[in-house]
Structure formats: C-alpha cells, structure tokens
Design an enzyme around this catalytic site. Structure first.
Site, mmCIF file in Angstrom:
data_model
loop_
_atom_site.group_PDB
_atom_site.id
_atom_site.type_symbol
_atom_site.label_atom_id
_atom_site.label_comp_id
_atom_site.label_asym_id
_atom_site.label_seq_id
_atom_site.Cartn_x
_atom_site.Cartn_y
_atom_site.Cartn_z
ATOM 1 N N GLY A 52 6.543 4.294 8.684
ATOM 2 C CA GLY A 52 5.657 5.428 8.920
ATOM 3 C C GLY A 52 5.855 5.963 10.319
ATOM 4 O O GLY A 52 6.915 5.770 10.932
ATOM 5 N N SER A 53 4.821 6.608 10.835
ATOM 6 C CA SER A 53 4.970 7.296 12.115
ATOM 7 C C SER A 53 4.933 6.309 13.288
ATOM 8 O O SER A 53 4.341 5.229 13.194
ATOM 9 C CB SER A 53 3.858 8.330 12.275
ATOM 10 O OG SER A 53 2.611 7.677 12.234
ATOM 11 N N THR A 54 5.518 6.723 14.383
ATOM 12 C CA THR A 54 5.549 5.882 15.580
ATOM 13 C C THR A 54 4.130 5.639 16.096
ATOM 14 O O THR A 54 3.794 4.513 16.490
ATOM 15 C CB THR A 54 6.431 6.553 16.650
ATOM 16 O OG1 THR A 54 7.780 6.539 16.160
ATOM 17 C CG2 THR A 54 6.379 5.820 17.979
ATOM 18 N N GLU A 64 9.361 14.552 16.727
ATOM 19 C CA GLU A 64 9.764 14.568 15.325
ATOM 20 C C GLU A 64 8.939 15.625 14.580
ATOM 21 O O GLU A 64 7.711 15.620 14.651
ATOM 22 C CB GLU A 64 9.505 13.190 14.701
ATOM 23 C CG GLU A 64 9.987 13.119 13.264
ATOM 24 C CD GLU A 64 9.669 11.775 12.621
ATOM 25 O OE1 GLU A 64 8.541 11.276 12.780
ATOM 26 O OE2 GLU A 64 10.566 11.245 11.938
ATOM 27 N N CYS A 80 13.235 10.280 7.866
ATOM 28 C CA CYS A 80 13.236 9.732 9.228
ATOM 29 C C CYS A 80 14.621 9.861 9.848
ATOM 30 O O CYS A 80 14.745 9.956 11.060
ATOM 31 C CB CYS A 80 12.797 8.281 9.190
ATOM 32 S SG CYS A 80 13.710 7.339 7.964
ATOM 33 N N LYS A 118 0.844 -1.197 0.000
ATOM 34 C CA LYS A 118 0.000 0.000 0.000
ATOM 35 C C LYS A 118 0.877 1.243 0.000
ATOM 36 O O LYS A 118 1.469 1.607 1.018
ATOM 37 C CB LYS A 118 -0.920 0.051 1.218
ATOM 38 C CG LYS A 118 -1.996 1.133 1.014
ATOM 39 C CD LYS A 118 -2.744 1.467 2.276
ATOM 40 C CE LYS A 118 -2.045 2.490 3.115
ATOM 41 N NZ LYS A 118 -1.809 3.787 2.429
ATOM 42 N N VAL A 127 1.235 5.465 14.469
ATOM 43 C CA VAL A 127 0.529 4.450 13.668
ATOM 44 C C VAL A 127 1.203 3.084 13.853
ATOM 45 O O VAL A 127 0.528 2.054 13.962
ATOM 46 C CB VAL A 127 0.470 4.868 12.179
ATOM 47 C CG1 VAL A 127 -0.082 3.744 11.316
ATOM 48 C CG2 VAL A 127 -0.396 6.119 12.007
ATOM 49 N N GLY A 128 2.529 3.079 13.934
ATOM 50 C CA GLY A 128 3.260 1.817 14.111
ATOM 51 C C GLY A 128 2.836 1.083 15.373
ATOM 52 O O GLY A 128 2.675 -0.140 15.379
ATOM 53 N N GLU A 141 9.487 0.397 10.833
ATOM 54 C CA GLU A 141 10.478 1.456 10.561
ATOM 55 C C GLU A 141 9.782 2.774 10.857
ATOM 56 O O GLU A 141 8.976 3.249 10.049
ATOM 57 C CB GLU A 141 10.904 1.417 9.083
ATOM 58 C CG GLU A 141 11.659 0.173 8.675
ATOM 59 C CD GLU A 141 13.091 0.148 9.182
ATOM 60 O OE1 GLU A 141 13.590 1.198 9.621
ATOM 61 O OE2 GLU A 141 13.697 -0.930 9.155
HETATM 62 P P1 NAD Z 1 1.866 7.643 8.688
HETATM 63 O O1 NAD Z 1 2.176 6.735 9.816
HETATM 64 O O2 NAD Z 1 0.786 8.627 8.831
HETATM 65 O O3 NAD Z 1 1.489 6.769 7.382
HETATM 66 C C1 NAD Z 1 2.351 5.808 6.838
HETATM 67 C C2 NAD Z 1 1.528 4.811 6.036
HETATM 68 O O4 NAD Z 1 0.649 4.116 6.925
HETATM 69 C C3 NAD Z 1 0.633 5.434 4.976
HETATM 70 O O5 NAD Z 1 0.608 4.586 3.844
HETATM 71 C C4 NAD Z 1 -0.728 5.454 5.647
HETATM 72 O O6 NAD Z 1 -1.807 5.417 4.745
HETATM 73 C C5 NAD Z 1 -0.671 4.174 6.463
HETATM 74 N N1 NAD Z 1 -1.559 4.140 7.634
HETATM 75 C C6 NAD Z 1 -2.024 5.180 8.362
HETATM 76 N N2 NAD Z 1 -2.834 4.732 9.353
HETATM 77 C C7 NAD Z 1 -2.870 3.375 9.247
HETATM 78 C C8 NAD Z 1 -3.527 2.348 9.972
HETATM 79 N N3 NAD Z 1 -4.305 2.612 11.016
HETATM 80 N N4 NAD Z 1 -3.341 1.074 9.596
HETATM 81 C C9 NAD Z 1 -2.535 0.776 8.554
HETATM 82 N N5 NAD Z 1 -1.901 1.703 7.806
HETATM 83 C C10 NAD Z 1 -2.059 2.990 8.161
HETATM 84 O O7 NAD Z 1 3.256 8.326 8.297
HETATM 85 P P2 NAD Z 1 3.523 9.411 7.166
HETATM 86 O O8 NAD Z 1 3.057 10.733 7.641
HETATM 87 O O9 NAD Z 1 3.040 8.906 5.852
HETATM 88 O O10 NAD Z 1 5.141 9.372 7.108
HETATM 89 C C11 NAD Z 1 5.939 10.084 7.960
HETATM 90 C C12 NAD Z 1 6.485 9.195 9.060
HETATM 91 O O11 NAD Z 1 7.181 8.087 8.496
HETATM 92 C C13 NAD Z 1 7.509 9.904 9.918
HETATM 93 O O12 NAD Z 1 7.282 9.608 11.272
HETATM 94 C C14 NAD Z 1 8.826 9.306 9.473
HETATM 95 O O13 NAD Z 1 9.866 9.362 10.405
HETATM 96 C C15 NAD Z 1 8.431 7.918 9.166
HETATM 97 N N6 NAD Z 1 9.423 7.287 8.283
HETATM 98 C C16 NAD Z 1 10.212 6.298 8.804
HETATM 99 C C17 NAD Z 1 11.206 5.712 8.003
HETATM 100 C C18 NAD Z 1 12.104 4.633 8.536
HETATM 101 O O14 NAD Z 1 12.696 3.906 7.727
HETATM 102 N N7 NAD Z 1 12.271 4.478 9.848
HETATM 103 C C19 NAD Z 1 11.356 6.136 6.688
HETATM 104 C C20 NAD Z 1 10.531 7.143 6.208
HETATM 105 C C21 NAD Z 1 9.548 7.705 7.015
#
Ligand code: NAD
Length: 488
Positions: free
Chosen positions: A225-227, A381, A281, A172, A229-230, A247
């Site tokens: 993605g974000s902490t 962040e 990130c 996705k 959501v993770g 990640e």
């Molecule tokens: P986000 O967590 O909002 O979204 C990331 C992805 O998750 C998107 O595809 C989103 O649609 C999906 N998502 C959102 N809610 C979800 C849910 N409940 N269930 C499943 N999927 C869901 O993050 P963002 O704003 O897109 O990206 C920025 C973040 O990503 C920052 O915190 C950044 O540090 C992190 N990031 C980490 C790395 C790494 O390798 N550690 C790399 C790049 C970005």
C-alpha cells in the site's frame, strides 16, 4: 458473487452486522454490499487460523503444494468469471484482466505450489562430532493487507508463498475492490483447503487493518500500500514486535538514450505508464529522455497517447478504463491542477474525457506533462495515468534525475549499448530494473524496493524466506566435550 467474510472455511456475516458498498467505477453504480470486518472479526479469523496452523504446518509440503496447484487450475477454469469480476470492481480493462491478471494469478499459485516441497533446509559444517541442521519453520499466523490496484494478482503474491511455507493467513482485501479475493477464497475452499488456513476479512484500514497489525497472535504483517500507511504500520507493529514486510509506493524512472530503438521505447513507455490507468507501484511515471531524440520521441509518444482507447472496461476493445475510485480520481485531478502551479506544460491529456457516455465514471485522460524534475508532481507518487517528462544530455545527468526521489521501486532504460545498459542498471536506485522493456514480473523474480518504497520481497525464494524462520538444531553425535566445570 461472494460478499461475506470468509472465516474458518465458511462465508459469514460480520459480528456487528456492518456492511459497505463496493462500486462499479465505470458508472458509480453499486456492485455489491460487502460484510465489513472489524476488530472482533479479525479476532475470529485469527483464532481460526491459529487452530488450523498445527495440522497445516505439519502436512507434507508436497500436499500443501498439491492444493496450491489445484487452486491454480481452478483459477484458470474460472478465468472468464474472475476477469469480469475484477474488471467491474476495479475498472481494469477486460483484455488485461482476462489476458494478464487472472493467468498471472494462476501462474503464481502454480509456482508456489511447485515450490512447497523444494524449499529446503541445510546442514552446516560445524565442529567434529556435531550435526547442525537448519529447518525453515513457518511463522504461524500471518496478516496480509493489500491495496485495490491488482487485487486478484495480490491474492497469489501474498497467499502463495505464505501457504507454501506452512503458514495460515488472515488477509484483508481493500475496501475498494474486495470481490475477486472473496472468489479466490471460495475456489480455495472448493479445491479442499482446510478451514482456517485462509481467512478473508474485507474491511477498512483503521478498524480491520489496524487490528491485524495490533493482534498479538499474528506473527508477521505483510503490507502492500501507500508509504504513509506503511510507516504507521511499522510503528504500530513495534508494540507486538511483529515482523513487517512493506511493499510501498514508487516513482519509476524510465530513461531513453539516443541510441534506443525508438519504436520499442515509445510502445514500452506508454505501456509502462498507462497500463491499468497508471495505478501501478512500478509505473514508469517519470520519462527521462535524451535531448537528441526528444522531439521525435515525444511526437510519436504523444500521438500514441492521444489514440489510446479510453472507455468501458468491459468492452474488449478498451485500452484504458476508469480509475478505481472517485476519491482516487479526485486525487489525480488535484495533481493535474498542481502541474499548472508548478509551471508544467501539458503535452497530452490533462483532464477528464469529454465523452458523455463516460461522464458518470471515474475517468481521467492519459496525460503527459513536461515539468521541472524537482516539481511536486515529479517527486510525489500520483498513481494515475500521469507521466512527467525531463530531458538530459549526459549519463550522469540522467542518473541524477532518476535517483533524485525518495522512492526506489522499479526503473528502466532503453539503449543499444550493452555496457551502458549494465552501468545504468547498476547505478539506478531501485529494487527492479528493466532494460529495453518495462514492468516485467515473474513469480520467480524478487519484487520489492528500497528507500521509502519499503523492504522485504515478494516472489521467488525470497518470498519463502519472508514467511519462514530458520531454526538451527545441534545434535551431539559423538563429540567428547571437555567438562567446563571439572568438579561436576
Ligand atoms: P493504502 O495505503 O491507502 O491502503 C492499502 C491497504 O491498507 C488497504 O487495504 C487499506 O484498507 C489498508 N489500510 C489503510 N490504513 C490502514 C491502517 N492504518 N492500518 C492497517 N491497514 C490500513 O493504499 P491504496 O491507496 O489502497 O493503494 C495504493 C498504494 O499502494 C500506492 O502507494 C501504491 O504504490 C502502493 N502499491 C505498492 C505495491 C508494491 O508492491 N510496492 C503494489 C501495489 C500498490
């Protein structure tokens, strides 16, 4: 420009016919209307991946590798097109998408193409009469959820190892920047990937993303993605006992010692934070500088920062583009406002550019603020062109500031003292440390974090292990086993 879902080797509409718009961050115009995957589409994609899995996982590893190598070549051949697509969808300057992101994407697919037939099992020296060997088995169907900041590169970071190890994928892309991933899927189909091996389901997190996490037919979810959501994903995945690879966010410390090469450190610091508008990130978002060199260092850094060419990312002279979405721009501006509440002093930038040609875009000036290390903006962040500055006099003080955040992803230091370089590299709480450089990545070098930056690793052999499960097989060659139940 592909704008439909990619399922079972074909571009298709969403079951419910839903769509969403992806916007050009330079001026807010609509770039494309994208089919929006929801739960039923994820189910279709998972079914296609499940059907494709037996043949794909049994295909000779070298053959899987050959397809990945062909995909790498196709990406290289498509560099102009993919770079422009990425630049228009994300706002990342064309000089970077053309010179870094797309070539790195090809290089990563190439690395994992070469890896496919080198990732081998082992033989364990067990007791006499037995042969015990370990096979790395693919997991099955894996779900991959990625953010919007480096979308084309993330296709290779995620698909590369998963496919090389013999898995099929439901990916996705982010709802904010889905175009380059759809193009990579199109190129994959053109070079001969069998239908169902790669599926792309652009859509929103709460619907498509959540279904990937919940789906009982998906063996693992790899999430970037974000902490916040993770954490939710780790909780939800417990229901199906899916493996999870996370990640997440970062708050990179960048320590400049008084014996550093100041020119190199100024340039590396600016790159570390302002490349991709700070939307990384591993961004060097906290500068920790020795009091003895602070004045000279800051004067040079602020002068350089003020000279960064902010503008239309399609212009090859542009060094910094807009942020990728209006919502994210607003989030960064909120942090700028917080800086004042926290008693921070703005040293450069601090607002939106005054250039009227940029008024409709999501631009923020490259910003440096001096603030207490405990302030919210120095702890959370921001994920934008925003760096905090802190001062130290002893190594212990520098480390205490550097390690006093919940994140532990990337970090760096600048020094000419070899022992100190190793000492600080050892003591920084991070998954990756750069000495006299910042933000280096390579497909062979493990990428990932500790603390609330997540767990698991992208890249290298570590990534192959993420996407496989070791199976131990015991063969009785000529062992004479004493009867455990002699009467039998
Ligand atoms: P986000 O967590 O909002 O979204 C990331 C992805 O998750 C998107 O595809 C989103 O649609 C999906 N998502 C959102 N809610 C979800 C849910 N409940 N269930 C499943 N999927 C869901 O993050 P963002 O704003 O897109 O990206 C920025 C973040 O990503 C920052 O915190 C950044 O540090 C992190 N990031 C980490 C790395 C790494 O390798 N550690 C790399 C790049 C970005």
């Amino acid at each position: 420009m592909q704008h439909k879902l990619f399922i079972d080797g074909k571009f298709v509409d969403a079951v419910e016919g839903a769509t969403f718009e992806t916007l050009d961050p330079h001026d807010g115009s609509v770039l494309a209307e994208i089919a929006e995957a929801r739960a039923q589409d994820v189910d279709r994609a998972t079914a296609a991946a499940t059907s494709a899995f037996p043949a794909w996982s049994r295909m000779a590893a070298a053959e899987r590798g050959r397809l990945l190598l062909r995909l790498a070549d196709a990406i290289d051949d498509d560099v102009e097109n993919l770079a422009l697509l990425e630049t228009r969808d994300t706002g990342h300057p064309i000089r970077d998408t053309r010179g870094l992101d797309v070539p790195r994407t090809a290089a990563t697919f190439r690395y994992f193409g070469g890896m496919a037939d080198k990732f081998q099992g082992s033989v364990i020296p067990v007791e006499q009469g037995f042969l015990d060997y370990v096979l790395p088995e693919p997991l099955g169907v894996v779900g991959q959820i990625v953010p919007w900041n480096f979308p084309v590169m993330f296709t290779s970071w995620k698909l590369g190892p998963a496919l090389a190890a013999g898995n099929c994928v439901v990916m996705k892309p982010s709802e904010i920047s889905p175009l380059s991933a759809l193009r990579v899927a199109e190129l994959a189909a053109a070079v001969g990937f069998p239908p169902g091996v790669i599926n792309m389901v652009p859509g929103f997190g709460a619907s498509a993303g959540a279904r990937i996490v919940d789906h009982p037919g998906i063996a693992k979810v790899s999430f970037t993605g974000s902490t916040a959501v993770g954490k939710g994903i780790a909780r939800s995945a417990a229901e199906t006992l899916k493996q999870v690879h996370l990640e997440l966010g970062g708050k990179g410390a960048n320590i400049v010692f008084d014996d550093a090469d100041i020119s190199a450190a100024v340039n590396g610091t600016a790159f570390g934070i302002f490349h991709n508008q700070g939307q990384a990130c591993i961004a060097a978002s906290r500068l920790i500088v020795h009091a003895k060199v602070k004045d000279e260092f800051m004067e040079r850094l602020v002068t350089l920062t003020r000279s960064i060419k902010v503008g239309d990312p399609k212009d090859s002279a542009t060094e910094m583009g807009p942020l990728t979405s209006a919502m994210h721009r607003d989030r960064v501006l909120t942090h700028l406002a917080l800086t004042q509440q926290d008693g921070g002093k703005v040293l450069a930038g601090g607002g939106v550019p005054q250039d009227r040609a940029l008024a409709a875009g999501y631009y923020v000036e490259p910003t440096i603020v001096e603030v207490d290390p405990g302030a919210r903006v120095a702890q959370e962040e921001v994920f934008g062109p925003f760096m905090t500055v802190h001062t130290f006099t002893t190594e212990d003080e520098a480390l205490a500031i550097a390690n006093d955040v919940a994140y532990g992803l990337g970090g760096g230091l600048w020094t000419s003292d070899l022992s100190r370089a190793h000492r600080i590299a050892r003591d920084l709480r991070a998954g990756m440390v750069w000495v006299n450089s910042y933000k280096r990545v390579n497909p062979g070098s493990p990428f990932g974090g500790v603390g609330v930056s997540g767990y698991g690793r992208e890249m290298g052999f570590e990534a192959m292990r993420e996407y496989s499960s070791p199976k131990a097989i015991w063969i009785n060659v000529d062992a004479q086993l004493p009867a455990y139940y002699p009467r039998g």
